[in-house]
Motif scaffolding. Structure first.
Motif, PDB file in Angstrom:
ATOM      1  N   ARG A 222     -39.061  23.747  -3.491  1.00  0.00           N
ATOM      2  CA  ARG A 222     -40.056  23.991  -2.443  1.00  0.00           C
ATOM      3  C   ARG A 222     -41.202  22.992  -2.502  1.00  0.00           C
ATOM      4  NH1 ARG A 222     -43.333  29.564  -2.170  1.00  0.00           N
ATOM      5  NH2 ARG A 222     -44.370  28.595  -3.963  1.00  0.00           N
ATOM      6  N   SER A 223     -41.528  22.426  -1.363  1.00  0.00           N
ATOM      7  CA  SER A 223     -42.702  21.572  -1.253  1.00  0.00           C
ATOM      8  C   SER A 223     -43.652  22.078  -0.167  1.00  0.00           C
ATOM      9  CB  SER A 223     -42.277  20.130  -0.936  1.00  0.00           C
ATOM     10  OG  SER A 223     -41.537  20.094   0.269  1.00  0.00           O
ATOM     11  N   ALA A 224     -43.306  23.205   0.458  1.00  0.00           N
ATOM     12  CA  ALA A 224     -44.174  23.760   1.502  1.00  0.00           C
ATOM     13  C   ALA A 224     -43.997  25.278   1.546  1.00  0.00           C
ATOM     14  CB  ALA A 224     -43.815  23.154   2.863  1.00  0.00           C
ATOM     15  N   ARG A 225     -44.977  25.943   2.116  1.00  0.00           N
ATOM     16  CA  ARG A 225     -44.893  27.395   2.267  1.00  0.00           C
ATOM     17  C   ARG A 225     -43.802  27.752   3.275  1.00  0.00           C
ATOM     18  NH1 ARG A 225     -49.006  30.243   0.063  1.00  0.00           N
ATOM     19  NH2 ARG A 225     -50.841  29.081  -0.655  1.00  0.00           N
ATOM     20  N   GLY A 226     -43.303  28.971   3.160  1.00  0.00           N
ATOM     21  CA  GLY A 226     -42.288  29.429   4.102  1.00  0.00           C
ATOM     22  C   GLY A 226     -40.883  29.027   3.722  1.00  0.00           C
ATOM     23  N   ARG A 227     -40.719  28.516   2.504  1.00  0.00           N
ATOM     24  CA  ARG A 227     -39.387  28.150   2.043  1.00  0.00           C
ATOM     25  C   ARG A 227     -39.146  28.767   0.678  1.00  0.00           C
ATOM     26  NH1 ARG A 227     -39.105  21.772   2.299  1.00  0.00           N
ATOM     27  NH2 ARG A 227     -37.114  22.233   1.273  1.00  0.00           N
ATOM     28  N   ALA A 228     -37.874  28.924   0.340  1.00  0.00           N
ATOM     29  CA  ALA A 228     -37.541  29.454  -0.981  1.00  0.00           C
ATOM     30  C   ALA A 228     -37.991  28.475  -2.051  1.00  0.00           C
ATOM     31  CB  ALA A 228     -36.041  29.688  -1.073  1.00  0.00           C
ATOM     32  N   ASP A 229     -38.175  28.995  -3.276  1.00  0.00           N
ATOM     33  CA  ASP A 229     -38.622  28.124  -4.364  1.00  0.00           C
ATOM     34  C   ASP A 229     -37.622  27.005  -4.636  1.00  0.00           C
ATOM     35  OD1 ASP A 229     -41.045  29.365  -4.867  1.00  0.00           O
ATOM     36  OD2 ASP A 229     -40.154  30.842  -6.226  1.00  0.00           O
TER      37      ASP A 229
ATOM     38  N   PHE B 282     -27.009  28.510  -3.280  1.00  0.00           N
ATOM     39  CA  PHE B 282     -27.852  29.387  -4.105  1.00  0.00           C
ATOM     40  C   PHE B 282     -29.301  29.271  -3.632  1.00  0.00           C
ATOM     41  CE2 PHE B 282     -24.251  27.995  -6.569  1.00  0.00           C
ATOM     42  CZ  PHE B 282     -23.821  29.137  -7.248  1.00  0.00           C
ATOM     43  N   VAL B 283     -29.900  30.404  -3.336  1.00  0.00           N
ATOM     44  CA  VAL B 283     -31.306  30.433  -2.930  1.00  0.00           C
ATOM     45  C   VAL B 283     -32.095  31.159  -4.017  1.00  0.00           C
ATOM     46  CG1 VAL B 283     -32.947  31.223  -1.195  1.00  0.00           C
ATOM     47  CG2 VAL B 283     -30.701  30.371  -0.483  1.00  0.00           C
ATOM     48  N   PHE B 284     -33.034  30.432  -4.658  1.00  0.00           N
ATOM     49  CA  PHE B 284     -33.796  30.973  -5.785  1.00  0.00           C
ATOM     50  C   PHE B 284     -35.222  31.316  -5.360  1.00  0.00           C
ATOM     51  CE2 PHE B 284     -30.525  28.421  -7.785  1.00  0.00           C
ATOM     52  CZ  PHE B 284     -30.207  29.104  -8.957  1.00  0.00           C
ATOM     53  N   GLU B 285     -35.707  32.431  -5.873  1.00  0.00           N
ATOM     54  CA  GLU B 285     -37.127  32.779  -5.739  1.00  0.00           C
ATOM     55  C   GLU B 285     -37.618  33.231  -7.111  1.00  0.00           C
ATOM     56  OE1 GLU B 285     -40.784  33.015  -3.966  1.00  0.00           O
ATOM     57  OE2 GLU B 285     -38.923  32.219  -3.098  1.00  0.00           O
ATOM     58  N   PHE B 286     -38.696  32.598  -7.597  1.00  0.00           N
ATOM     59  CA  PHE B 286     -39.283  32.942  -8.894  1.00  0.00           C
ATOM     60  C   PHE B 286     -40.595  33.671  -8.662  1.00  0.00           C
ATOM     61  CE2 PHE B 286     -36.550  29.325  -9.643  1.00  0.00           C
ATOM     62  CZ  PHE B 286     -35.933  29.619 -10.855  1.00  0.00           C
TER      63      PHE B 286
ATOM     64  N   GLN C 172     -38.249  39.324  -1.269  1.00  0.00           N
ATOM     65  CA  GLN C 172     -38.960  38.260  -0.551  1.00  0.00           C
ATOM     66  C   GLN C 172     -37.984  37.321   0.142  1.00  0.00           C
ATOM     67  OE1 GLN C 172     -42.347  36.474  -2.463  1.00  0.00           O
ATOM     68  NE2 GLN C 172     -42.007  34.496  -1.481  1.00  0.00           N
ATOM     69  N   ILE C 173     -36.852  37.058  -0.489  1.00  0.00           N
ATOM     70  CA  ILE C 173     -35.842  36.210   0.146  1.00  0.00           C
ATOM     71  C   ILE C 173     -35.403  36.819   1.472  1.00  0.00           C
ATOM     72  CG2 ILE C 173     -33.478  35.317  -0.056  1.00  0.00           C
ATOM     73  CD1 ILE C 173     -33.960  35.083  -3.092  1.00  0.00           C
ATOM     74  N   ASP C 174     -35.232  38.156   1.467  1.00  0.00           N
ATOM     75  CA  ASP C 174     -34.849  38.840   2.710  1.00  0.00           C
ATOM     76  C   ASP C 174     -35.994  38.877   3.706  1.00  0.00           C
ATOM     77  OD1 ASP C 174     -32.279  39.342   1.804  1.00  0.00           O
ATOM     78  OD2 ASP C 174     -32.817  41.280   0.911  1.00  0.00           O
ATOM     79  N   ASP C 175     -37.180  39.281   3.218  1.00  0.00           N
ATOM     80  CA  ASP C 175     -38.319  39.450   4.118  1.00  0.00           C
ATOM     81  C   ASP C 175     -38.735  38.148   4.799  1.00  0.00           C
ATOM     82  OD1 ASP C 175     -38.312  42.084   3.383  1.00  0.00           O
ATOM     83  OD2 ASP C 175     -40.028  41.936   2.011  1.00  0.00           O
ATOM     84  N   LYS C 176     -38.640  37.056   4.059  1.00  0.00           N
ATOM     85  CA  LYS C 176     -39.077  35.759   4.598  1.00  0.00           C
ATOM     86  C   LYS C 176     -37.948  35.009   5.314  1.00  0.00           C
ATOM     87  CE  LYS C 176     -43.310  35.854   2.857  1.00  0.00           C
ATOM     88  NZ  LYS C 176     -44.546  35.810   3.676  1.00  0.00           N
ATOM     89  N   GLY C 177     -36.762  35.567   5.289  1.00  0.00           N
ATOM     90  CA  GLY C 177     -35.636  34.937   5.994  1.00  0.00           C
ATOM     91  C   GLY C 177     -35.194  33.615   5.396  1.00  0.00           C
ATOM     92  N   TYR C 178     -35.267  33.510   4.069  1.00  0.00           N
ATOM     93  CA  TYR C 178     -34.916  32.245   3.430  1.00  0.00           C
ATOM     94  C   TYR C 178     -33.438  31.888   3.585  1.00  0.00           C
ATOM     95  CZ  TYR C 178     -39.482  32.476   1.042  1.00  0.00           C
ATOM     96  OH  TYR C 178     -40.812  32.534   0.747  1.00  0.00           O
TER      97      TYR C 178
ATOM     98  N   ARG D  49     -20.435  28.218   3.807  1.00  0.00           N
ATOM     99  CA  ARG D  49     -20.291  28.451   2.374  1.00  0.00           C
ATOM    100  C   ARG D  49     -20.842  29.825   2.004  1.00  0.00           C
ATOM    101  NH1 ARG D  49     -22.611  22.654   0.305  1.00  0.00           N
ATOM    102  NH2 ARG D  49     -23.568  22.747   2.383  1.00  0.00           N
ATOM    103  N   LYS D  50     -20.398  30.334   0.877  1.00  0.00           N
ATOM    104  CA  LYS D  50     -20.881  31.617   0.380  1.00  0.00           C
ATOM    105  C   LYS D  50     -22.373  31.499   0.056  1.00  0.00           C
ATOM    106  CE  LYS D  50     -18.109  33.674  -2.421  1.00  0.00           C
ATOM    107  NZ  LYS D  50     -17.347  34.036  -3.653  1.00  0.00           N
ATOM    108  N   LEU D  51     -23.161  32.505   0.446  1.00  0.00           N
ATOM    109  CA  LEU D  51     -24.603  32.507   0.175  1.00  0.00           C
ATOM    110  C   LEU D  51     -24.896  33.455  -0.980  1.00  0.00           C
ATOM    111  CD1 LEU D  51     -26.083  32.660   3.807  1.00  0.00           C
ATOM    112  CD2 LEU D  51     -25.543  30.649   2.432  1.00  0.00           C
ATOM    113  N   LEU D  52     -25.691  33.006  -1.909  1.00  0.00           N
ATOM    114  CA  LEU D  52     -26.047  33.822  -3.058  1.00  0.00           C
ATOM    115  C   LEU D  52     -27.553  33.728  -3.268  1.00  0.00           C
ATOM    116  CD1 LEU D  52     -24.082  34.193  -6.309  1.00  0.00           C
ATOM    117  CD2 LEU D  52     -26.541  33.899  -6.437  1.00  0.00           C
ATOM    118  N   LYS D  53     -28.225  34.879  -3.270  1.00  0.00           N
ATOM    119  CA  LYS D  53     -29.678  34.881  -3.491  1.00  0.00           C
ATOM    120  C   LYS D  53     -29.963  35.308  -4.926  1.00  0.00           C
ATOM    121  CE  LYS D  53     -29.931  39.360  -1.113  1.00  0.00           C
ATOM    122  NZ  LYS D  53     -30.533  40.127  -0.007  1.00  0.00           N
TER     123      LYS D  53
END
Length: 520
Positions: A449-456, A466-470, A482-488, A497-501
């Protein structure tokens, strides 16, 4: 001609040797003639290994009237007189400057050579007095004005960058020596200084305000370096050899060369150039590799980053800099970016006309990943030899879908920090996360992430995204939510491809990863 029998001038700094021994030469003599006939004193800043020494050697051969060396080159069609001038060439490159005595010794070595030609009546005086005397005597004896060429004028200053006392002494010595160029102006036909950076105020340049700085003038942006046109025109056999070696099309070869070694821009509207040292190595050996970065480790830049506590993430993603900051470097400013730019680790990628702001980024992948690999041990417990090993393991674990193994390794990565690193701030740990994911980008599609509104962080493998949030002092459940709420995940739903949060908690007290959860 077969690429194997063509001699490419890797590390060749003598124009005479290059021409007499049949090395390939990229013709830059139109620039040489234009500058040499202007009568203006010049300064040029370029990164190391960019051909500055060869450029000065070319000027030297021209002013010595060595017409035969320029046969078939552009300057042969322009010059008619080929007059010989006295040339004083001071080379401060490839020396160790560990004391003021060592610096004075190098100056004396050059002075003694010049004094054998023009008189040593001042041999017992200070270096600057002897320098002035040599210039005036050379003018009187030959009847022609003198040419002064100084290669890597700032090498002694950069070698003692962290030693304030030595640097002050070096500045005092060099300021007096270079100051002669101003007082001797009427005896000088041409003056050209090269270096990496431009030290300001109390430095040598306060007395050299008559120098014209070519470093960011667009018409001289390709004076050093190799352009796309020169690559395609002058290296056809070597490109053909690469095509065969890697079983690639010509366009694929050129694309890889561009991604790895191109991208240097020395003004806001200039053509990009290739790093000549790296490009000549890859074309000579038909092997893609990291060549320029391995020839020198920018330790003083790391010290500068540490002292300034500059946020490394800003540097990695690209940083804006005002126009005035390019022209000079003040040690006391506590801003490492101008020196990092001038050293070649950043280059101009964009320009805001309205606010006169430059966007600086890594020029290419060789520099980007070389810099990240080099700097990681300074921020983590990973040693130089282990760095590539760790990143490769991280990538393999995600490619196999083993999130547990990936995060367990990351946890061990933090747990191994020595005590002195464990007192670092929260930002330090954020930088380490950042480095891990940025380095993974060498081997897979990884974003951090380099800007707000994106996953880490987002990592894309062949089969999965793979979508990571720390979460700092938060739960893994909250991170997943947060991944769900923010629509990452939304930008990737049409990918196929398969999505994994992946939700991860980070324990600030323990300075390490806590729990994690992941779900498809």
């Amino acid at each position: 001609m077969n690429a194997a029998v063509r001699k490419l001038p890797i590390g060749i700094q003598s124009f005479e040797k290059l021409r007499k021994e049949g090395f390939l030469y990229i013709d830059k003599t139109a620039f040489v003639y234009e500058l040499a006939t202007s009568g203006v004193p010049y300064f040029l800043s370029r990164p190391r290994r960019f051909g500055k020494s060869l450029l000065l050697s070319t000027f030297e051969a021209y002013f010595q009237g060595k017409k035969d060396l320029f046969k078939g080159l552009e300057i042969e069609r322009q010059e008619t007189d080929w007059l010989e001038y006295p040339v004083l060439h001071l080379d401060l490159n490839a020396r160790k400057y560990e004391s003021v005595e060592a610096l004075v010794s190098i100056l004396n070595q050059h002075l003694e050579i010049w004094e054998t030609l023009y008189g040593d009546e001042k041999k017992d005086r200070s270096p600057e007095e002897r320098f002035l005397y040599v210039i005036t005597r050379a003018y009187e004896i030959t009847g022609r004005q003198v040419v002064v060429l100084i290669d890597e004028y700032d090498k002694p200053l950069l070698q003692v960058f962290g030693d304030e006392k030595l640097q002050t002494e070096y500045l005092k010595t060099l300021k007096a020596f270079y100051g002669v160029l101003k007082s001797a102006d009427r005896y000088l036909r041409f003056v050209f200084l090269t270096g990496v950076t431009k030290f300001a105020h109390v430095s040598v340049f306060s007395d050299l305000n008559q120098l014209t700085d070519l470093s960011m003038l667009p018409q001289y942006a390709t004076l050093c370096g190799i352009t796309h046109e020169e690559l395609r025109r002058d290296f056809k056999p070597e490109i053909a050899a690469l095509k065969e070696q890697y079983n690639l099309s010509e366009e694929d070869v050129l694309e890889q060369l561009t991604n790895l070694y191109d991208g240097y821009h020395f003004s806001e509207r200039s053509e990009g150039v290739f790093n000549p040292f790296s490009l000549l190595n890859i074309l000579s050996f038909s092997r893609f590799g990291s060549y320029w970065f391995q020839t020198g480790t920018p330790t003083f830049l790391v010290e500068l980053l540490k002292q300034s506590e500059y946020d490394l993430r800003t540097l990695i993603d690209g940083v804006e800099m005002k126009e005035s900051a390019f022209s000079e470097y003040r040690v006391a400013d506590n801003n490492p970016i101008p020196l990092i730019y001038q050293s070649g680790y950043l280059t101009i990628k964009d320009y805001d006309e309205r606010f006169h702001l430059y966007k600086l980024q890594f020029p290419n992948d060789e520099v980007k990943y070389g810099f990240l690999d080099f700097i990681t041990p300074f921020y983590t417990s990973v040693g130089d030899d282990d760095n590539g090993f760790y990143i490769g393991k991280f990538v393999r674990e995600l490619e196999s879908g083993d999130v547990d193994a990936f995060l367990t390794r990351l946890k061990a990565f933090f747990a191994d920090f020595p005590y002195e690193l464990n007192v670092k701030t929260e930002r330090h740990y954020q930088v380490v996360f950042y480095l891990v994911f940025k380095l993974m980008g060498q081997f897979c599609d990884a974003e951090v992430r380099s800007a707000r509104g994106r996953a880490d962080a987002v990592v894309k493998t062949k089969d999965c995204i793979f979508v990571f949030e720390f979460k700092l002092d938060g739960s893994a459940e909250a991170a997943l939510q947060q991944i769900d709420d923010k629509g990452y995940l939304i930008p990737y739903t049409a990918d196929g491809r398969k999505l994994l949060k992946v939700g991860v908690s980070f324990d600030a007290a323990k300075r390490n990863i806590g729990e994690w959860l992941f779900e498809y």
